[in-house]
Design a protein around this motif. Structure first.
Motif, PDB file in Angstrom:
ATOM      1  N   PRO A  27       0.820  -1.211   0.000  1.00 53.97           N
ATOM      2  CA  PRO A  27       0.000   0.000   0.000  1.00 53.97           C
ATOM      3  C   PRO A  27       0.859   1.268   0.000  1.00 53.97           C
ATOM      4  N   ALA A  28       0.347   2.296  -0.629  1.00 52.93           N
ATOM      5  CA  ALA A  28       1.010   3.597  -0.633  1.00 52.93           C
ATOM      6  C   ALA A  28       0.364   4.473   0.435  1.00 52.93           C
ATOM      7  N   LYS A  29       1.159   5.281   1.081  1.00 52.74           N
ATOM      8  CA  LYS A  29       0.641   6.211   2.087  1.00 52.74           C
ATOM      9  C   LYS A  29       0.714   7.634   1.547  1.00 52.74           C
ATOM     10  N   ARG A  30      -0.319   8.378   1.806  1.00 55.93           N
ATOM     11  CA  ARG A  30      -0.325   9.806   1.508  1.00 55.93           C
ATOM     12  C   ARG A  30       0.671  10.457   2.454  1.00 55.93           C
ATOM     13  N   SER A  31       1.400  11.461   1.973  1.00 53.63           N
ATOM     14  CA  SER A  31       2.305  12.178   2.864  1.00 53.63           C
ATOM     15  C   SER A  31       2.370  13.643   2.481  1.00 53.63           C
ATOM     16  N   ALA A  32       2.716  14.437   3.466  1.00 51.23           N
ATOM     17  CA  ALA A  32       2.855  15.875   3.271  1.00 51.23           C
ATOM     18  C   ALA A  32       4.035  16.349   4.101  1.00 51.23           C
ATOM     19  N   ALA A  33       4.565  17.504   3.729  1.00 52.05           N
ATOM     20  CA  ALA A  33       5.695  18.078   4.444  1.00 52.05           C
ATOM     21  C   ALA A  33       5.470  19.572   4.599  1.00 52.05           C
ATOM     22  N   ALA A  34       5.875  20.087   5.749  1.00 49.76           N
ATOM     23  CA  ALA A  34       5.688  21.500   6.051  1.00 49.76           C
ATOM     24  C   ALA A  34       6.910  22.031   6.785  1.00 49.76           C
ATOM     25  N   VAL A  35       6.952  23.345   6.914  1.00 50.32           N
ATOM     26  CA  VAL A  35       8.050  23.993   7.619  1.00 50.32           C
ATOM     27  C   VAL A  35       7.469  24.875   8.725  1.00 50.32           C
ATOM     28  N   LEU A  36       8.051  24.746   9.911  1.00 52.59           N
ATOM     29  CA  LEU A  36       7.671  25.579  11.052  1.00 52.59           C
ATOM     30  C   LEU A  36       8.646  26.746  11.133  1.00 52.59           C
ATOM     31  N   PHE A  37       8.148  27.943  10.814  1.00 55.86           N
ATOM     32  CA  PHE A  37       8.931  29.169  10.962  1.00 55.86           C
ATOM     33  C   PHE A  37       8.504  29.830  12.266  1.00 55.86           C
ATOM     34  N   THR A  38       9.465  30.271  13.064  1.00 57.15           N
ATOM     35  CA  THR A  38       9.170  30.991  14.296  1.00 57.15           C
ATOM     36  C   THR A  38       9.906  32.323  14.266  1.00 57.15           C
ATOM     37  N   VAL A  86       3.689  15.601  -0.582  1.00 60.36           N
ATOM     38  CA  VAL A  86       4.930  15.031  -1.115  1.00 60.36           C
ATOM     39  C   VAL A  86       4.554  14.291  -2.394  1.00 60.36           C
ATOM     40  N   GLU A  87       5.163  14.672  -3.488  1.00 62.49           N
ATOM     41  CA  GLU A  87       4.848  14.060  -4.776  1.00 62.49           C
ATOM     42  C   GLU A  87       5.587  12.734  -4.949  1.00 62.49           C
ATOM     43  N   ARG A  88       5.130  11.953  -5.908  1.00 63.53           N
ATOM     44  CA  ARG A  88       5.758  10.655  -6.202  1.00 63.53           C
ATOM     45  C   ARG A  88       7.256  10.844  -6.462  1.00 63.53           C
ATOM     46  N   ASN A  89       8.066   9.999  -5.845  1.00 60.17           N
ATOM     47  CA  ASN A  89       9.523   9.996  -5.985  1.00 60.17           C
ATOM     48  C   ASN A  89      10.180  11.280  -5.492  1.00 60.17           C
ATOM     49  N   GLU A  90       9.549  11.969  -4.558  1.00 57.74           N
ATOM     50  CA  GLU A  90      10.091  13.193  -3.973  1.00 57.74           C
ATOM     51  C   GLU A  90      10.294  12.949  -2.483  1.00 57.74           C
ATOM     52  N   SER A  91      11.391  13.406  -1.942  1.00 60.37           N
ATOM     53  CA  SER A  91      11.610  13.261  -0.504  1.00 60.37           C
ATOM     54  C   SER A  91      10.775  14.283   0.254  1.00 60.37           C
ATOM     55  N   PRO A  92      10.431  13.997   1.515  1.00 61.01           N
ATOM     56  CA  PRO A  92       9.699  14.985   2.306  1.00 61.01           C
ATOM     57  C   PRO A  92      10.437  16.326   2.424  1.00 61.01           C
ATOM     58  N   ARG A  93      11.746  16.285   2.603  1.00 62.05           N
ATOM     59  CA  ARG A  93      12.513  17.543   2.717  1.00 62.05           C
ATOM     60  C   ARG A  93      12.446  18.336   1.411  1.00 62.05           C
ATOM     61  N   ALA A  94      12.594  17.662   0.276  1.00 59.41           N
ATOM     62  CA  ALA A  94      12.500  18.346  -1.017  1.00 59.41           C
ATOM     63  C   ALA A  94      11.099  18.913  -1.223  1.00 59.41           C
ATOM     64  N   ALA A  95      10.073  18.177  -0.794  1.00 64.24           N
ATOM     65  CA  ALA A  95       8.690  18.665  -0.911  1.00 64.24           C
ATOM     66  C   ALA A  95       8.497  19.915  -0.064  1.00 64.24           C
ATOM     67  N   ALA A  96       9.037  19.917   1.148  1.00 61.82           N
ATOM     68  CA  ALA A  96       8.908  21.094   2.019  1.00 61.82           C
ATOM     69  C   ALA A  96       9.548  22.310   1.353  1.00 61.82           C
ATOM     70  N   ALA A  97      10.750  22.151   0.811  1.00 58.13           N
ATOM     71  CA  ALA A  97      11.423  23.266   0.142  1.00 58.13           C
ATOM     72  C   ALA A  97      10.618  23.753  -1.058  1.00 58.13           C
ATOM     73  N   ARG A  98      10.122  22.819  -1.871  1.00 60.93           N
ATOM     74  CA  ARG A  98       9.325  23.182  -3.052  1.00 60.93           C
ATOM     75  C   ARG A  98       8.064  23.925  -2.652  1.00 60.93           C
ATOM     76  N   GLU A  99       7.369  23.413  -1.630  1.00 65.13           N
ATOM     77  CA  GLU A  99       6.122  24.043  -1.189  1.00 65.13           C
ATOM     78  C   GLU A  99       6.356  25.448  -0.630  1.00 65.13           C
ATOM     79  N   ILE A 100       7.453  25.658   0.079  1.00 63.63           N
ATOM     80  CA  ILE A 100       7.749  26.993   0.613  1.00 63.63           C
ATOM     81  C   ILE A 100       7.996  27.967  -0.540  1.00 63.63           C
ATOM     82  N   GLU A 101       8.683  27.510  -1.553  1.00 67.75           N
ATOM     83  CA  GLU A 101       8.899  28.381  -2.712  1.00 67.75           C
ATOM     84  C   GLU A 101       7.582  28.662  -3.432  1.00 67.75           C
TER      85      GLU A 101
END
Length: 159
Positions: free
Chosen positions: A10-21, A45-60
């Motif tokens: 099974p595939a799991k849905r995933s998401a990544a975010a950044v906490l700015f303070t 997090v897109e297919r074949n993308e790491s969570p860290r890369a997804a967080a950076a992409r989403e912030i941009e």
């Protein structure tokens, strides 16, 4: 040829975010145009993308900022709800650039704000507010936390 067993898992849905303070202990929240609750910036997090890369992409994409996500603060397993599948949510530390000019995508985000703990509780869905509070604790203590639906000590009997 024998099919790869991992392709049947099974595939799991995933998401990544950044906490700015900021220096006053507030966190940066964004207000989506498509739902009532605020969030910390991030996304799927897109297919074949790491969570860290997804967080950076989403912030941009969401803030117009090129930021390298810092250390992992929280991994939060979320149960299936309604039509949503279960998932893993990752929150990374972020350093907000002092000279940053935020550019929001108008079709996705209405606004952003630095918010204290009370505002986090009133603007965010309860499970997201729990995740942000846990991420703030992880940032302060230097320890990564594992959560289930925003809780560090989940009651599995409730599910």
């Amino acid at each position: 040829m024998v099919p790869d067993y991992t392709a049947t898992l099974p595939a799991k849905r995933s998401a990544a975010a950044v906490l700015f303070t900021d220096g006053d202990g507030r966190v940066l929240l964004v207000e989506p145009t498509y739902k009532p609750d605020w969030e910390i910036p991030g996304g799927t997090v897109e297919r074949n993308e790491s969570p860290r890369a997804a967080a950076a992409r989403e912030i941009e994409e969401e803030l117009g900022l090129r930021v390298a996500p810092g250390r992992l603060l929280v991994v939060d397993w979320v149960p299936p709800r309604g039509t949503r599948t279960e998932g893993l949510m990752f929150v990374f530390a972020g350093e907000f650039p002092g000279d940053a000019v935020v550019r929001l995508p108008p079709d996705e985000l209405r606004s952003w704000a630095w918010c204290g703990p009370d505002e986090v509780d009133t603007r965010m869905a309860p499970q997201l507010a729990r995740r942000v509070r846990a991420a703030s604790r992880a940032l302060a203590t230097g320890h990564t936390l594992y959560l289930e639906f925003g809780e560090t000590e989940p009651d599995v009997q409730k599910r």
